[in-house]
Scaffold this motif. Structure first.
Motif, PDB file in Angstrom:
ATOM      1  N   ALA B 150       0.880  -1.148   0.036  1.00  0.00           N
ATOM      2  CA  ALA B 150      -0.022   0.001  -0.014  1.00  0.00           C
ATOM      3  C   ALA B 150       0.895   1.220  -0.027  1.00  0.00           C
ATOM      4  O   ALA B 150       0.664   2.165  -0.701  1.00  0.00           O
ATOM      5  N   LEU B 151       2.012   1.130   0.664  1.00  0.00           N
ATOM      6  CA  LEU B 151       2.861   2.312   1.026  1.00  0.00           C
ATOM      7  C   LEU B 151       3.516   2.553  -0.508  1.00  0.00           C
ATOM      8  O   LEU B 151       3.666   3.883  -1.046  1.00  0.00           O
ATOM      9  N   ALA B 157       1.296   7.236  -6.263  1.00  0.00           N
ATOM     10  CA  ALA B 157      -0.002   8.150  -6.229  1.00  0.00           C
ATOM     11  C   ALA B 157       0.472   9.792  -6.102  1.00  0.00           C
ATOM     12  O   ALA B 157      -0.038  10.727  -6.442  1.00  0.00           O
ATOM     13  N   ALA B 158       1.516   9.378  -5.169  1.00  0.00           N
ATOM     14  CA  ALA B 158       2.287  10.959  -4.844  1.00  0.00           C
ATOM     15  C   ALA B 158       2.767  11.746  -5.935  1.00  0.00           C
ATOM     16  O   ALA B 158       2.703  12.772  -6.325  1.00  0.00           O
ATOM     17  N   VAL B 159       3.343  10.811  -6.849  1.00  0.00           N
ATOM     18  CA  VAL B 159       4.104  11.292  -7.982  1.00  0.00           C
ATOM     19  C   VAL B 159       3.202  11.994  -9.046  1.00  0.00           C
ATOM     20  O   VAL B 159       3.224  13.121  -9.580  1.00  0.00           O
ATOM     21  N   SER B 160       2.183  11.151  -9.145  1.00  0.00           N
ATOM     22  CA  SER B 160       0.968  11.561 -10.131  1.00  0.00           C
ATOM     23  C   SER B 160      -0.308  10.706  -9.707  1.00  0.00           C
ATOM     24  O   SER B 160      -0.109   9.463  -9.628  1.00  0.00           O
ATOM     25  N   PRO B 161      -1.203  11.595  -9.577  1.00  0.00           N
ATOM     26  CA  PRO B 161      -2.610  10.760  -9.026  1.00  0.00           C
ATOM     27  C   PRO B 161      -3.024   9.874 -10.276  1.00  0.00           C
ATOM     28  O   PRO B 161      -3.481   8.951 -10.135  1.00  0.00           O
ATOM     29  N   LEU B 166      -3.056   2.605 -11.510  1.00  0.00           N
ATOM     30  CA  LEU B 166      -2.137   1.568 -11.619  1.00  0.00           C
ATOM     31  C   LEU B 166      -2.718   0.410 -10.475  1.00  0.00           C
ATOM     32  O   LEU B 166      -2.316  -0.601 -10.599  1.00  0.00           O
ATOM     33  N   LEU B 167      -3.130   1.180  -9.726  1.00  0.00           N
ATOM     34  CA  LEU B 167      -3.702   0.205  -8.565  1.00  0.00           C
ATOM     35  C   LEU B 167      -4.817  -0.587  -9.178  1.00  0.00           C
ATOM     36  O   LEU B 167      -4.679  -2.122  -8.719  1.00  0.00           O
ATOM     37  N   GLY B 168      -5.472  -0.571 -10.103  1.00  0.00           N
ATOM     38  CA  GLY B 168      -6.464  -1.556 -10.675  1.00  0.00           C
ATOM     39  C   GLY B 168      -5.623  -2.442 -11.416  1.00  0.00           C
ATOM     40  O   GLY B 168      -5.757  -3.583 -11.321  1.00  0.00           O
ATOM     41  N   PHE B 169      -4.593  -2.254 -12.152  1.00  0.00           N
ATOM     42  CA  PHE B 169      -3.666  -3.218 -12.915  1.00  0.00           C
ATOM     43  C   PHE B 169      -2.974  -3.997 -11.888  1.00  0.00           C
ATOM     44  O   PHE B 169      -2.716  -5.161 -12.117  1.00  0.00           O
ATOM     45  N   ALA B 170      -2.481  -3.459 -10.619  1.00  0.00           N
ATOM     46  CA  ALA B 170      -1.711  -4.208  -9.585  1.00  0.00           C
ATOM     47  C   ALA B 170      -2.757  -5.011  -8.938  1.00  0.00           C
ATOM     48  O   ALA B 170      -2.432  -6.260  -8.565  1.00  0.00           O
ATOM     49  N   ALA B 171      -4.010  -5.081  -8.864  1.00  0.00           N
ATOM     50  CA  ALA B 171      -5.076  -6.120  -8.534  1.00  0.00           C
ATOM     51  C   ALA B 171      -5.084  -7.157  -9.435  1.00  0.00           C
ATOM     52  O   ALA B 171      -5.274  -8.248  -8.930  1.00  0.00           O
ATOM     53  N   ASP B 280      11.423  11.672  -9.987  1.00  0.00           N
ATOM     54  CA  ASP B 280      10.032  10.938  -9.840  1.00  0.00           C
ATOM     55  C   ASP B 280      10.113   9.540 -10.846  1.00  0.00           C
ATOM     56  O   ASP B 280       9.439   8.760 -10.471  1.00  0.00           O
ATOM     57  N   LEU B 281      10.562  10.018 -11.845  1.00  0.00           N
ATOM     58  CA  LEU B 281      10.562   8.870 -13.031  1.00  0.00           C
ATOM     59  C   LEU B 281      11.337   7.673 -12.456  1.00  0.00           C
ATOM     60  O   LEU B 281      10.978   6.406 -12.314  1.00  0.00           O
TER      61      LEU B 281
END
Lengths: 605, 595
Positions: B150-151, B157-161, B166-171, B280-281
């Motif tokens: 999660a961290l 997310a902090a880099v770019s909302p 990606l959360l969806g893809f991580a699932a 960031d990259l």
């Protein structure tokens, strides 16, 4: 150096995985080992293009980066089942060799020794017992190590492009870390190796808790708590030394921290300083930072797999020397054309190792072709030992046993045993089909279903088979799908059928070692009637202390003090009025006169 | 599932209670490890930004922090590994194992040892104590790994909302990998039988007992071959399942990589427009590389924690079973038997069979008598004995001791006033004196009492021949003396003779493995002993035998046939009646008298 020899012992088992699978695995491993360097390079390239100003130029490096990422995921995923198969093939072959070795050593005495059983426990490689090391895991760990070394070389190239000195610095740190972990594993093994006796004792009691035989007595005598305390004590003896050792390991783990931090910290700080001052291009700096941890990951394999596998293989190697390999004698020639041989014990002596008094002491005995010989004697007179010697399961310490004048040792156990069939008191209950359970009475000949059916009919087992759900194919164990558990009496019929099958397929001497001690009158009578009717021309040696059965034999010999002291027909021995006559009189008189005919102890000797 | 979580919590509490320092330490180590990976990613970003902005100090400091984060993460994992092993040894092997064994001994009856379906569950539990303690800790690790995941995602997310997408893809890989794991678990269950068979055959081939027969019949190579066959059958099923799982995994990660690449493209675009930094990259790239490990670690830990469920179900069952089938009754047996033991319409059917082993048996065993039970194989003799010793409870009818229902007597107290030698006696691989002495634990070290018991079993000659007398270790596995069948039987008889005030004394086929002179001696002695016990406590002695010669002196003979009591009386009465007893007795007697 023995550690190198151990590694070689692991590597030579690599081909057991099979050529196709092995090449696929090696290919995958090499490709995977190129991934860290490729990732570092692609990341460097990408950053370079980005900081170079024109972001549109970054599409190519981005594609490369994505490709490397995907390749890594796919390679790892595909390698998993292939590694499993390779590991399972190596373990399967190891276990098959071990069971073949244990099952085919010519004599049984080694297998009865506690240190041999302990070695088998160490070498058995049961993948579902987490304490067991399996050779497969160890062998694959070597392949993994090779892959990691290649990866290390790749990472080193990336680093060397920045500064050559960073390579030896990081590698030294990684090697030191690996050594520290290896040492932990070895320490653990060393302490553990001293305790199998205590854990075996604990296991003995914990087996007793769930065994119906011991379990009954544990309940009747209220031994539960007491037994658990015993288990506890034995386990504490085993585990107590581990706790302080683990605390020492815990306290010494800071060395791992230092080993990693110092070289990695130096490299990182120098790289960052240099790059910030404009000394190194940014892409090279990024690649170096990424490759730095790659060096440590290259050495991050768990050494436990290698250590456990080595322990397992060493035990196997020792077993191979301890259990003389019986490969040469597995298959004997079929029985000679003639009838059963004359068997002679000539001055045979035997004593168990570590026991002062011999069990047999210069025994002479002749078994004539086709006779039904009964061997009697008080408990511990050596009747069962006699059978084991006859079957070549022990070798006499003096004297010899001959068949038609030829020493059975010269015939070789395979050829000799092809002519024997023995029903042991603790016969084997195979978790196999009913047909196999009969046909394994003689595995030297090809299975003969007609003989199986015939033997079963003679033994009275055919009725049971007709009631089994899948007939002859029904496994005789509830643990198998569609299997059934037979009763004690039904098993007795299986064993009788097994013996009769062996007779039908070439055995000429049948030995019965107290086969009916737990049977009732009718069943016992039935067994002997069937046996007498179907033995054909074979010789039969019967061991029993039921003299009502013994008297039906052609000849009776009495064992006492390790020798034959009386020899003759039942009538002759009764007439001679010796110890046999006394024994018979005791059993018989109880029927003739009731309970009150007491016998004075002196009369028996 | 809720029961499972509750049990995990209970196991953690047990760790906490027994080893508070180690348990707290392990939790702290897991939690402390959570931020190390994200911290390293962040530090690397700062370092790179420092490099780009030509700020050597900031770059060097951040690089040092990255190195520290990496080294500390590795250090914490090493510590946690050692600490969990320690807890596994201490709490798992010593306490949880003890807990399981205590549940087992709480069971008064024998059902769980004789019914394969129950025994299967117990077999799973035995030796699983270590793994049982592993499960709750894997759950802790799973929680920490999930936090770390999660961290990492939060960092993106902090880099770019946008990267939150990606959360969806991580699932995707999470879900796909889990599918694969399920197919592997199914295959393990599906091939369990083949696996058990190969273990059975392997044990057969490597043990000494079966080794005798394998050698003579030449079945050794055949057994080794079949063992390998069964092994290969199990392995090929499991391999195919793993291949399917690999396909799922590849699919999951392909989806993820596609999404991630799109995210990076977005980021590159933003960098080009100056909305994001090169750092960031780098951060995104670093996170991407650790993400797979994070996902797999989490799944691995969840999988391990869940695999504990296989063990937990039998444990919960055992507890419930021990609680329900546990001890009964609240009354104390009498000090002296006055009237005797009465059976009234007693019946018993073994679970899973349809024919009753005992059916409507009614009889009275008067105090102070010797009662013989005879009958053929499977007539219910041993079942009767097991009912009297409360090893089974009758399905029908009741058993009374001096008018009190046997069920109402405290089992342990009734057993304390019972002694028995069974047909399938125990072979305890301890010292000879102990194997006798445990027949009366309060006198386990009483040499005098042990010597008396040895005498009663006519085993003195045997003891004299042993290298260390009563202190001789028994059993080849412990480098002790291996006794013959008959000698083991004598140890059981001697053990049964330790208690001096039983109300019930059972001899179940006590001499089946003994030779004629021994059998004779022993029966004489036990008859005398039965009279002594009768005089002292009014004890009933029950002798089960299929050798009719041994029971003629009994006060009463019960003849069982197919679970029913068909005749009873004295030897002479039964002979005169000319029934089943007379028939069977005659058959054995002619074996001796016919010429």
């Amino acid at each position: 150096m023995s550690r190198i020899r151990d590694r070689v012992a692991l590597l030579v088992r690599l081909p057991w995985a099979g050529p196709g699978l092995l090449s696929a695995l090696i290919g995958l491993t090499l490709l995977l080992s190129a991934v860290p360097a490729a990732t570092a390079a692609a990341a460097g390239w990408l950053i370079d293009r980005l900081t170079g100003g024109d972001a549109r130029n970054a599409v190519a490096p981005l594609a490369a980066y994505a490709l490397v990422l995907l390749a890594r995921h796919a390679l790892v995923a595909v390698r998993e089942p292939l590694s499993y198969l390779a590991e399972a093939r190596i373990d399967g072959r190891h276990r098959a060799e071990l069971s073949r070795l244990a099952a085919s050593s010519p004599t049984i005495d080694a297998l009865e020794r506690s240190e041999i059983q302990a070695l088998i426990r160490t070498a058995r490689a049961d993948p579902e017992s987490f304490m067991d090391g399996t050779p497969g895991a160890g062998v694959l760990a070597q392949l993994d190590l090779i892959g990691r070394s290649v990866a290390l070389i790749g990472a080193s190239f990336v680093l060397a492009a920045y500064a050559w000195w960073s390579v030896p610095l990081l590698v030294a740190g990684a090697v030191a870390l690996h050594q520290l972990r290896w040492h932990e594993g070895v320490q653990r093994r060393r302490v553990w190796r001293h305790v199998p006796n205590s854990t075996m004792r604990a296991d003995m009691w914990s087996d007793a808790l769930v065994s119906p035989a011991e379990g009954k007595e544990i309940r009747v005598f209220g031994l539960g708590e007491w037994a658990i305390d015993r288990i506890d004590r034995h386990l504490r003896t085993a585990y107590d030394p581990l706790w302080p050792m683990d605390r020492r390991i815990l306290a010494a783990t800071w060395r791992q921290l230092v080993t990693v931090l110092v070289p990695l910290g130096i490299v990182y700080v120098v790289v960052a300083l240099d790059a910030a001052r404009g000394g190194a291009p940014i892409a090279v700096a990024v690649a170096a930072l990424v490759a730095g941890t790659g060096v440590f990951e290259a050495f991050d394999g768990a050494p436990q797999a290698t250590i456990n596998a080595t322990t397992c293989i060493q035990a196997f190697t020792r077993l191979r020397t301890e259990l003389a390999d019986g490969r040469a004698v597995q298959r004997g020639r079929a029985a000679s054309a003639g009838g059963p041989p004359t068997v002679r014990f000539e001055g045979v002596s035997f004593g168990y190792p570590g026991s002062a008094s011999p069990v047999l002491d210069g025994l002479d005995l002749e078994v004539r072709p086709g006779e039904l010989l009964a061997v009697v004697g008080v408990n511990g007179a050596g009747k069962s030992t006699l059978i084991k010697l006859l079957a070549g399961l022990y070798e006499p310490t003096a004297g010899r046993i001959t068949a038609d004048g030829v020493d059975i040792a010269e015939l070789g156990p395979g050829a000799w045993r092809a002519r024997l069939s023995v029903v042991f008191q603790d016969f084997v209950r195979y978790h196999l089909s009913a047909a196999d359970n009969v046909a394994l009475g003689n595995a030297l000949a090809a299975p003969d279903m007609a003989a199986v059916v015939g033997a079963a009919r003679d033994a009275g087992f055919d009725e049971v088979v007709s009631r089994l759900p899948a007939g002859w194919d029904t496994p005789l164990a509830r643990a198998r799908g569609g299997g059934v558990d037979l009763s004690g009496g039904q098993w007795q019929q299986v064993v009788l059928a097994r013996a009769l099958y062996a007779m039908r397929t070439g055995a000429q001497i049948l030995v019965l070692d107290e086969p009916t001690a737990h049977l009732d009158v009718r069943t016992e009578l039935d067994v002997f009637t069937r046996l007498a009717a179907h033995r054909g021309g074979a010789s039969v040696i019967l061991i029993s202390h039921r003299l009502s059965t013994v008297r039906r034999a052609d000849r009776v010999v009495l064992l006492s003090g390790g020798r034959v002291t009386e020899d003759g027909t039942h009538e002759e021995l009764i007439a001679a009025g010796g110890a046999y006559a006394t024994m018979f009189a005791i059993q018989a008189r109880r029927f003739q006169h009731g309970f009150d005919d007491r016998l004075e102890e002196g009369e028996l000797t | 599932m809720i029961r499972y979580v509750r049990l995990l919590a209970e196991l953690l509490a047990l760790n906490w209670r027994l080893r508070p320092l180690a348990a707290a330490g392990l939790v702290a180590l897991c939690l402390a490890g959570v931020p190390t990976t994200p911290a390293m990613a962040l530090a690397l970003r700062e370092a790179l930004d420092g490099i780009v902005q030509r700020d050597p100090r900031a770059a060097a400091t951040s690089a040092a922090v990255a190195a520290i984060a990496y080294a500390v993460g590795l250090y914490l994992r090493s510590l946690a590994y050692t600490l969990e092993t320690m807890l596994g040894d201490r709490v798992g092997t010593l306490h949880i194992r003890r807990h399981i064994e205590e549940q087992l001994t709480r069971l008064d009856g024998l059902d769980h040892l004789e019914r394969t379906d129950l025994l299967d569950r117990i077999t799973v539990l035995r030796g699983a104590a270590w793994r049982l303690n592993h499960a709750p800790w894997q759950a802790v690790v799973a929680v920490c790994d999930a936090l770390r995941l999660a961290l990492l995602l939060a960092l993106l997310a902090a880099v770019s909302p946008w990267l939150l997408l990606l959360l969806g893809f991580a699932a995707a890989p999470l879900w796909f990998e889990q599918r694969g794991q399920m197919s592997i678990a199914d295959a393990e269950t599906g091939t369990a039988e083949a696996f058990r068979l190969q273990r059975h055959l392997f044990n057969l081939a490597t043990a000494a007992a079966g080794g005798k027969e394998l050698r003579v019949s030449g079945a050794g190579p055949e057994i080794a071959r079949r063992q390998r066959e069964a092994w290969e059958a199990a392995v090929s099923g499991r391999f195919r399942a793993r291949l399917r799982a690999a396909a799922w995994t590849v699919a999951g990660w392909t989806l993820f990589t596609g999404g991630f690449t799109a995210g990076l493209l977005l980021l590159i675009d933003r960098t080009a427009r100056g909305e994001a930094s090169a750092g960031d990259l780098v951060l995104a790239v670093t996170v991407a590389m650790t993400l797979r490990n994070a996902v797999q670690d989490t799944l691995f830990a969840v999988g391990h924690a869940m695999s504990g469920r296989i063990l937990v179900e039998p444990l919960l069952w055992l507890r419930g079973y021990a609680a329900s089938a546990g001890t009964t009754g609240g009354r104390t047996p009498p000090a002296r038997l006055r009237t005797g033991i009465t059976l009234d319409g007693v019946g018993y059917t073994y679970p899973g069979t349809d024919r009753p082993a005992l059916d409507a048996v009614s009889c009275h065993l008067p105090a102070g008598t010797v009662v013989a039970v005879v009958g053929e194989y499977g007539s219910g003799k041993t079942t009767l004995v097991k009912l009297l010793t409360k090893l089974y409870r009758p399905d029908r009818g009741r058993i009374e001791v001096d008018g009190v229902a046997l069920d109402d007597l405290v089992t342990a107290e009734w057993r304390a006033r019972t002694s028995a030698a069974f047909q399938d006696f125990g072979r305890f691989h301890i010292r000879f004196g102990e194997t006798v002495g445990i027949g009366d634990l309060s006198h386990v070290d009483d040499r005098g009492r042990i010597a008396d018991a040895v005498h009663a079993a006519d085993a003195r000659v045997l003891v004299d021949r042993l290298p260390d007398g009563l202190d001789t270790q028994l059993g080849r596995p412990f480098d002790g003396v291996e006794l013959s069948e008959g000698q083991w039987q004598r140890t059981a008889l001697a053990r049964a003779s330790m208690r001096t005030d039983p109300l019930l004394f059972v001899l179940d086929e006590p001499t089946a493995s003994l030779d004629a002179p021994s059998e004779h001696h022993i029966f004489q002695r036990y008859l005398v002993r039965a009279r002594e016990l009768a005089a002292r406590t009014g004890a009933v002695t029950v002798i089960v035998s299929h050798r009719f010669s041994t029971v003629t002196g009994a006060d009463r003979i019960l003849v069982l046939h197919k679970g029913r009591l068909v005749e009873q009386g004295t030897h002479d009465e039964l002979l005169a009646a000319g029934g089943r007893y007379a028939d069977l007795y005659g058959m054995q007697a002619t074996a001796y008298t016919r010429t």
